[in-house]
Structures are given as structure tokens and as C-alpha cells.
Scaffold this motif. Structure first.
Motif, PDB file in Angstrom:
ATOM      1  N   GLY A 220       0.817  -1.204   0.000  1.00 42.81           N
ATOM      2  CA  GLY A 220       0.000   0.000   0.000  1.00 42.81           C
ATOM      3  C   GLY A 220       0.849   1.251   0.000  1.00 42.81           C
ATOM      4  O   GLY A 220       0.684   2.130  -0.837  1.00 42.81           O
ATOM      5  N   ALA A 221       1.790   1.339   0.954  1.00 42.64           N
ATOM      6  CA  ALA A 221       2.611   2.541   1.076  1.00 42.64           C
ATOM      7  C   ALA A 221       3.681   2.599  -0.008  1.00 42.64           C
ATOM      8  O   ALA A 221       3.946   3.658  -0.584  1.00 42.64           O
ATOM      9  N   GLU A 222       4.336   1.475  -0.297  1.00 40.23           N
ATOM     10  CA  GLU A 222       5.412   1.441  -1.282  1.00 40.23           C
ATOM     11  C   GLU A 222       4.999   0.717  -2.571  1.00 40.23           C
ATOM     12  O   GLU A 222       5.402   1.094  -3.665  1.00 40.23           O
ATOM     13  N   ILE A 223       4.207  -0.342  -2.414  1.00 42.50           N
ATOM     14  CA  ILE A 223       3.719  -1.107  -3.569  1.00 42.50           C
ATOM     15  C   ILE A 223       2.205  -1.175  -3.463  1.00 42.50           C
ATOM     16  O   ILE A 223       1.659  -1.700  -2.489  1.00 42.50           O
ATOM     17  N   GLY A 224       1.524  -0.623  -4.453  1.00 40.73           N
ATOM     18  CA  GLY A 224       0.062  -0.669  -4.488  1.00 40.73           C
ATOM     19  C   GLY A 224      -0.412  -1.656  -5.531  1.00 40.73           C
ATOM     20  O   GLY A 224       0.321  -2.031  -6.444  1.00 40.73           O
ATOM     21  N   MET A 225      -1.683  -2.079  -5.395  1.00 44.40           N
ATOM     22  CA  MET A 225      -2.223  -3.027  -6.371  1.00 44.40           C
ATOM     23  C   MET A 225      -3.672  -2.699  -6.683  1.00 44.40           C
ATOM     24  O   MET A 225      -4.464  -2.413  -5.783  1.00 44.40           O
ATOM     25  N   VAL A 226      -3.998  -2.710  -7.963  1.00 40.70           N
ATOM     26  CA  VAL A 226      -5.380  -2.582  -8.429  1.00 40.70           C
ATOM     27  C   VAL A 226      -5.802  -3.955  -8.920  1.00 40.70           C
ATOM     28  O   VAL A 226      -5.236  -4.477  -9.883  1.00 40.70           O
ATOM     29  N   PHE A 227      -6.802  -4.540  -8.257  1.00 42.59           N
ATOM     30  CA  PHE A 227      -7.193  -5.913  -8.565  1.00 42.59           C
ATOM     31  C   PHE A 227      -8.184  -5.960  -9.726  1.00 42.59           C
ATOM     32  O   PHE A 227      -8.816  -4.967 -10.085  1.00 42.59           O
ATOM     33  N   GLN A 228      -8.333  -7.159 -10.294  1.00 38.99           N
ATOM     34  CA  GLN A 228      -9.131  -7.337 -11.505  1.00 38.99           C
ATOM     35  C   GLN A 228     -10.595  -6.996 -11.285  1.00 38.99           C
ATOM     36  O   GLN A 228     -11.199  -6.312 -12.093  1.00 38.99           O
ATOM     37  N   GLU A 229     -11.183  -7.465 -10.203  1.00 39.03           N
ATOM     38  CA  GLU A 229     -12.607  -7.244  -9.968  1.00 39.03           C
ATOM     39  C   GLU A 229     -12.788  -6.432  -8.692  1.00 39.03           C
ATOM     40  O   GLU A 229     -12.670  -6.959  -7.599  1.00 39.03           O
ATOM     41  N   PRO A 230     -13.049  -5.128  -8.816  1.00 36.90           N
ATOM     42  CA  PRO A 230     -13.121  -4.280  -7.616  1.00 36.90           C
ATOM     43  C   PRO A 230     -14.234  -4.683  -6.663  1.00 36.90           C
ATOM     44  O   PRO A 230     -14.125  -4.471  -5.461  1.00 36.90           O
ATOM     45  N   MET A 231     -15.310  -5.271  -7.181  1.00 39.62           N
ATOM     46  CA  MET A 231     -16.421  -5.620  -6.301  1.00 39.62           C
ATOM     47  C   MET A 231     -16.031  -6.706  -5.308  1.00 39.62           C
ATOM     48  O   MET A 231     -16.586  -6.775  -4.213  1.00 39.62           O
ATOM     49  N   THR A 232     -15.072  -7.559  -5.673  1.00 43.66           N
ATOM     50  CA  THR A 232     -14.641  -8.601  -4.752  1.00 43.66           C
ATOM     51  C   THR A 232     -13.502  -8.142  -3.840  1.00 43.66           C
ATOM     52  O   THR A 232     -13.196  -8.812  -2.857  1.00 43.66           O
ATOM     53  N   SER A 233     -12.856  -7.021  -4.154  1.00 41.59           N
ATOM     54  CA  SER A 233     -11.757  -6.546  -3.321  1.00 41.59           C
ATOM     55  C   SER A 233     -12.162  -5.355  -2.445  1.00 41.59           C
ATOM     56  O   SER A 233     -11.395  -4.949  -1.582  1.00 41.59           O
ATOM     57  N   LEU A 234     -13.354  -4.802  -2.695  1.00 45.72           N
ATOM     58  CA  LEU A 234     -13.899  -3.771  -1.812  1.00 45.72           C
ATOM     59  C   LEU A 234     -14.854  -4.439  -0.832  1.00 45.72           C
ATOM     60  O   LEU A 234     -15.653  -5.298  -1.215  1.00 45.72           O
ATOM     61  N   ASN A 235     -14.798  -4.039   0.432  1.00 44.57           N
ATOM     62  CA  ASN A 235     -15.660  -4.634   1.461  1.00 44.57           C
ATOM     63  C   ASN A 235     -17.093  -4.148   1.257  1.00 44.57           C
ATOM     64  O   ASN A 235     -17.364  -2.952   1.377  1.00 44.57           O
ATOM     65  N   PRO A 236     -18.034  -5.056   0.939  1.00 44.48           N
ATOM     66  CA  PRO A 236     -19.402  -4.614   0.638  1.00 44.48           C
ATOM     67  C   PRO A 236     -20.146  -4.040   1.836  1.00 44.48           C
ATOM     68  O   PRO A 236     -21.165  -3.366   1.669  1.00 44.48           O
ATOM     69  N   SER A 237     -19.653  -4.307   3.047  1.00 43.84           N
ATOM     70  CA  SER A 237     -20.355  -3.854   4.252  1.00 43.84           C
ATOM     71  C   SER A 237     -19.773  -2.561   4.830  1.00 43.84           C
ATOM     72  O   SER A 237     -20.252  -2.078   5.845  1.00 43.84           O
ATOM     73  N   MET A 238     -18.739  -2.025   4.193  1.00 42.20           N
ATOM     74  CA  MET A 238     -18.096  -0.801   4.682  1.00 42.20           C
ATOM     75  C   MET A 238     -18.285   0.329   3.684  1.00 42.20           C
ATOM     76  O   MET A 238     -18.211   0.126   2.471  1.00 42.20           O
TER      77      MET A 238
END
Length: 554
Positions: free
Chosen positions: A91-109
Motif C-alpha cells: 500500500g505505502a510502497e507497492i500498491g495493487m489494483v485488482f481485476q474485480e473491484p467488487m470482490t476486493s472492496l468490502n461490501p459492508s463498509m
């Protein structure tokens, strides 16, 4: 001693499934990434691209172990880092954008809370300062009314907006390296262009290096300075993007480039009554804004007229939210239409008519996500055979013979019949979905984004399969897609939709070569194409190329 010019160095990395001999998923991978550099990592599904990308952050699954080689970030071994050290650089030094944002974003937050989390963990900013930083990056990535959207949940955003949120979250801490894993696979041409231009702009402004993992060769050719080609876990070719595309040295790279869609020949059709004709079709959605609020109606499809002749492929294209899928589902009878007519072989059909069952048997649909549309509890034999449940005049023996026959026709073997959907690859599942649609010999097939999630070579195989089956059985096809290269190969006529309305319609060559609508022209200009040359391919544009960010390949 580390080389200050190398931000990342991968040396002879070999990853294997734990406890299994000869099960390497990454074989001796070696490459370097310098600050601010944009590198493309391409290959088919299963080639090891995603595992290699995740291993750079130490995020490979627990079942995957490193058996040789190393990954050095700023000269330090990722494998030698403690869990605490890894957390400090992720996150701070190496970030990542994943293929499917809906599965990597917390649906309850809420989105604001998820974005704030990284700043709390990695920084010492006060709450007000963190909020200001979040609002600034949200505004930069083009999210409207950012202060209001902080309290929204992921499901309240479109796919393009969710991908922007993922990008904003990854760039919030201004990492030195960003890894983007298929960041635009499910996005339409216009949104894809916006997200990619935004990603390149942000990385250039911050001096961030970018590893772009993708099977979209035109996109990689447009944005990446260097290219790494992977096959079965091995980097088989590496070098300057333009040179590899112009003179590919490895046979696998040449096969990838040969699999790119190309415009098919013009076909002629005899005049006559269409197989399916739609007149003035409207579809409205109704929803409540709250528990005691009145229902609110939104029109998704506005008085659409469309027809498909016998044996013809009519493509429906447009941006996400343009009404393409809603139109297809309404024509298939899977959604109630608010008004309008559907005519099958010249006679009007609706749920109350005697011809409705005949129409539904002759109108079959291939869905976008085969894994979601195939019952996970059924075997392939049962899934395909279910489509013959209401077929008149077929005994059980004949039905079984028809299922075996169609499975062979779509390029599978009878041994696949007793498998479950999860035991097959994505390409094989799509073949099963096609088999289910055509086993009843329908007159009309609706294909909704049938190849959007497939890699280059599998996509080419499925497109060839569809063309071969159509030539054999003569069914008409409504082909819904945002992949314009695929449409150019397959379609006879093209219908362009925007905000639920048809803005342009005509023969494929006329739409692609001389579009009359500014919107159509914008769609066709959004994504580059690769034209075949004597030795390889060359990047080109249908119309005037857009201004390119400094530092991107061109």
C-alpha cells in the motif's frame, strides 16, 4: 549491492504448488523495473501473470511456495521480510489494483472508511487531514460530489466508478510501484480509455512505476514501454513493446498476435421477412427510494426498433448503462417490456399468445458469465440436456444422443459430460453455455458479452466456433458486446445504443468506416487496434489518435 536505478528486480523466480513435484506455476522469471517505467505483462489465462504479480507483494496463496530465485524491492528481499515489514510496504510502497473491484472492496463498509483505513495504518495524519487527502484523490480520479460519495457503499457505484475508487485507494499513499491486474477487463471502450488514461496520468505525476497485467494486446501496445510475454509460467519473450509487436521472435507471441480479431468478409442476405423484429420496445424499472416512499420509474430502453434476418449477426454496442443487456433480456422474454411489440416469423408474440412457447424454445441466450449461469450442482450432461426438456418429438435416447453430439460440436469430449462447472476452465464453460443454447436447434440466439472475459486465443477459438455453428445451422444472432474488435470480425450489421436509445444503425463497414454519429465515432476512437503487417502487427487508430501522455509507448 543494489542498483539504485532498479526499483524492482526479479531474479530466477520459481513458484510451485506446495508438496507437488513438477508443479511450477512460475518458472525462472527474471526482469527489472525502473522508477517511473510502464511495463506490460501479457499471456493467456493460466500463464502465471497474476501469481507473478501477487508474489511481488508477497500475496501469493498459501498453497504456492517459492522454491528458487528472489524478488528485490529497493534492494531488499521480499521473501526475507517479516510480516510486519511486508505490511509496511504494501500500500505505502507497492500498491495493487485488482481485476474485480467488487470482490476486493468490502461490501459492508462505506467507501470513505475503506479509503481512510490505509492512511490510518501507514500515516500520521489527523482525521481532518486524511479526509482532505481522500477528497482530493477522489476528485482527481473523476468521482462526482466526492464528499457525498464517502458515505456510499461499493454496490452503489457503477463498474467504472468502482475501478476509479480502487485506483484512488491504490494511489492515495503515492506508492513507488503500482501493479494493475486486468484493471479494465469488464469495462466498455469509453470507460476503459478514461480509467487507463487516468492511471497513466497519476503514475506519471507521482513518478510511480507501473506493471500492467493484461490479455488486451492493443491496450498494452498503447501504454507500455516494455513487454513481457508469459506462457505456462515462463517469460518467453521480453523487450521494447514496439519491437516485439513488429518482429515477434517467439512462436507463442506470433500465435497471440495471429489470434487478434480481424474484419470478416461482407455477407449478403436475401430480402424477406425478418426472423425476429422488435417495434417500439420500452423497458422501465421501478424501485422505492425508501420504506414509505413512492415507487419511482426509470426508463432503461426507449422505443427501440430492431430486426434480425435469417442467418444474420446483428451486433448491439454502446457504453455500460446504454441498455444493451436490458434490450437483449427483454427480447428473450427474461424481462417484462413496458410497451412495444416482438414479432417472430412475422407474428406478434407475448406471454399470453399461443406462439409464446414456440418462440421461447427458438430464442436462446448465451450469458456473459457462464460460471454464474451454469447450475453448480448439475453435471454438464444435465445442464445441456435440460434445454431439451420441452423439445417435442424427442425420446430420451435421442436427447442423450443430441447432447453428446453437440458437446463434440463445441470442441469438448464426452468425458466432460460428467464433470461439474467448477471442474472446467473459463473457455470450456463458455463452450458449454454455447452448447446449451444451440442443442435445441433454435432459430435465434442472443449472445450477451459471450467472449468478454476470455483471453486472446480462447476468444478466437470461441468466435470461430460461433461462426462455424451459425454457418452449419443457420440461426440468426443478436450479439451484444463492448469489444469493438470482436464486433468488427463477427457482425453483419451494427446497432449503436446510448442511454437506452438507438443513435445509429447500419452495415458493419459503414458504421466502422464512416460513422455518422459523434458518439459512435467517440466509441471507435477510444481504443487502438493492431493492424497485421508482413512481420507482426502495428498500433493504429480508426480516426485521429488521441493526445498521448508523455512516457507512454506509442
Amino acid at each position: 549491492m543494489s542498483d539504485p536505478e532498479k526499483l524492482l528486480s526479479v531474479h530466477g523466480l520459481e513458484l510451485s504448488i506446495a508438496g507437488k513435484a513438477s508443479s511450477s506455476v512460475v518458472k525462472g522469471a527474471s526482469f527489472d523495473v525502473r522508477p517511473g517505467e510502464v511495463i506490460g505483462l501479457v499471456g493467456e489465462s493460466g500463464s502465471g501473470k497474476t501469481i507473478l504479480g501477487r508474489s511481488i507483494m508477497g500475496l501469493q496463496p498459501n498453497v504456492i511456495e517459492r522454491i528458487a530465485g528472489d524478488v528485490l524491492f529497493r534492494g531488499e528481499s521480499i521473501a526475507a521480510m517479516s510480516p510486519r515489514q511486508l505490511r509496511s510496504i504494501r500500500g505505502a510502497e507497492i500498491g495493487m489494483v485488482f481485476q474485480e473491484p467488487m470482490t476486493s472492496l468490502n461490501p459492508s463498509m462505506r467507501i470513505g472508511h475503506q479509503m481512510d483505513e490505509a492512511l490510518r495504518v501507514h500515516g500520521e495524519l489527523r482525521p481532518g487531514e486524511r479526509r482532505d487527502r481522500i477528497l482530493e484523490i477522489m476528485e482527481r480520479v473523476g468521482i462526482p460530489s466526492p464528499s457525498e460519495r464517502l458515505r456510499a457503499y461499493p454496490h452503489q457505484f457503477s463498474g467504472g466508478m468502482r475501478q476509479r475508487i480502487m485506483l484512488a485507494s491504490a494511489m492515495l499513499l503515492k506508492p513507488a510501484l503500482l501493479i494493475a491486474d486486468e484493471p479494465t477487463t469488464a469495462l466498455d471502450a469509453l470507460v476503459q480509455r478514461e480509467v487507463l488514461e487516468l492511471m497513466i496520468e497519476l503514475t506519471l505525476q507521482e513518478g510511480t512505476a507501473l506493471i500492467l497485467i493484461s490479455h488486451d494486446l492493443p491496450m498494452v501496445a498503447r501504454y507500455c514501454e516494455r513487454l513481457l510475454v508469459m506462457r505456462q509460467g515462463e517469460i518467453v519473450e521480453a523487450g521494447v513493446t514496439e519491437e516485439i509487436l513488429d518482429h515477434p521472435a517467439h512462436e507463442y507471441t506470433r500465435n497471440l498476435l495471429r489470434a487478434m480479431p480481424a474484419r470478416g468478409p461482407v455477407r449478403t442476405f436475401e430480402p424477406g421477412s425478418p426472423v425476429v423484429e422488435v417495434k417500439g420496445l420500452c423497458v422501465d424499472y421501478t424501485a422505492r427510494a425508501g420504506l414509505f416512499a413512492r415507487t419511482k420509474s426509470t426508463r432503461a430502453v426507449h422505443e427501440v426498433d430492431i430486426f434480425v434476418r435469417k442467418g444474420e449477426v446483428v451486433a448491439v454496442v454502446g457504453a455500460s448503462g446504454s441498455g444493451k443487456t436490458t434490450l437483449g433480456r427483454a427480447i428473450a422474454g427474461l424481462l417484462e417490456r413496458s410497451s412495444g411489440q416482438i414479432l417472430f416469423r412475422g407474428a406478434e408474440v407475448d406471454r399470453k399468445s399461443e406462439a409464446w412457447m414456440d418462440y421461447r424454445l427458438n430464442c436462446q441466450m448465451i450469458f456473459q458469465d457462464p460460471y454464474g449461469s451454469l447450475d453448480p450442482r448439475f453435471t454438464i450432461r444435465d445442464i445441456v440436456g435440460e434445454a431439451l426438456l420441452h423439445e417435442r418429438g424427442l425420446g430420451e435416447t435421442e436427447k442423450s444422443r443430441r447432447v453428446s453430439e453437440v458437446i463434440r460440436e463445441v470442441g469438448l469430449s464426452e468425458e466432460h459430460l460428467d464433470r461439474l462447472p467448477h471442474e472446467m476452465s473459463g473457455g470450456q464453460r463458455q463452450r458449454v453455455a454455447i452448447a446449451r443454447a444451440i442443442v435445441g436447434r433454435p432459430d435465434f440466439v442472443i449472445a450477451d458479452e459471450a467472449v468478454s472475459a476470455l483471453d486472446v486465443t480462447v476468444r478466437a477459438q470461441v468466435l470461430d466456433l460461433l461462426a462455424d455453428l451459425q454457418a452449419r445451422y443457420g440461426f440468426s444472432c443478436l450479439f451484444i458486446s463492448h469489444d469493438l474488435a470482436v464486433v468488427e470480425q463477427l457482425a453483419d450489421r451494427v446497432v449503436v445504443m446510448r442511454e437506452g436509445c438507438v443513435v445509429e444503425e447500419g452495415p458493419r463497414d459503414a458504421i466502422f468506416d464512416t460513422p455518422q454519429s459523434d458518439y459512435t465515432r467517440a466509441l471507435l476512437s477510444a481504443i487502438p487496434r493492431l493492424d497485421r503487417t508482413e512481420t507482426g502487427v502495428a498500433l493504429s487508430w480508426r480516426f485521429d489518435p488521441p493526445a498521448q501522455s508523455e512516457g507512454a509507448a506509442g
